[in-house]
Write a protein that holds these residues in place. Structure first.
Motif, short mmCIF file in Angstrom:
data_model
loop_
_atom_site.label_atom_id
_atom_site.label_comp_id
_atom_site.label_asym_id
_atom_site.label_seq_id
_atom_site.Cartn_x
_atom_site.Cartn_y
_atom_site.Cartn_z
N THR A 27 8.81 4.05 -9.70
CA THR A 27 7.96 5.39 -9.61
C THR A 27 8.67 6.63 -10.41
N ASN A 47 3.03 -5.00 -9.47
CA ASN A 47 1.62 -4.91 -8.63
C ASN A 47 1.91 -4.24 -7.11
N PRO A 50 1.56 1.91 -6.26
CA PRO A 50 0.08 2.54 -5.90
C PRO A 50 -0.53 2.65 -7.66
N THR A 51 -1.81 2.81 -7.31
CA THR A 51 -2.50 2.98 -8.59
C THR A 51 -1.88 3.99 -9.63
N GLU A 52 -1.48 5.20 -8.94
CA GLU A 52 -0.97 6.10 -9.80
C GLU A 52 0.25 5.85 -10.42
N LYS A 54 0.84 3.10 -11.41
CA LYS A 54 0.69 1.93 -12.73
C LYS A 54 0.14 2.68 -14.09
N ARG A 55 -0.14 3.70 -14.04
CA ARG A 55 -0.68 4.59 -15.40
C ARG A 55 0.39 4.73 -16.25
#
Length: 56
Positions: A27, A47, A50-52, A54-55
């Protein structure tokens, strides 16, 4: 796990810059210079972000 990975790599004659192992918190920004790596391998960790997180 890092110690084992480093030992296994050394036993195969692999060392920086061919291979390096870095412990990081996914993170946060990786402690690696931009454009300095070709591949990142992670076993069952990316995986879970959270989506944020993975950016790129």
């Amino acid at each position: 796990m890092l110690a084992l990975a480093r030992r296994n790599a050394a036993n195969k004659g692999l060392k920086p810059p061919q291979v390096a192992f870095v412990k990081a918190v996914l993170t946060e920004d990786l402690p690696i210079q931009s454009n300095s790596i070709d591949c990142v391998l992670s076993n069952c960790a990316i995986n879970l972000l959270p989506t944020e997180g993975k950016r790129s």
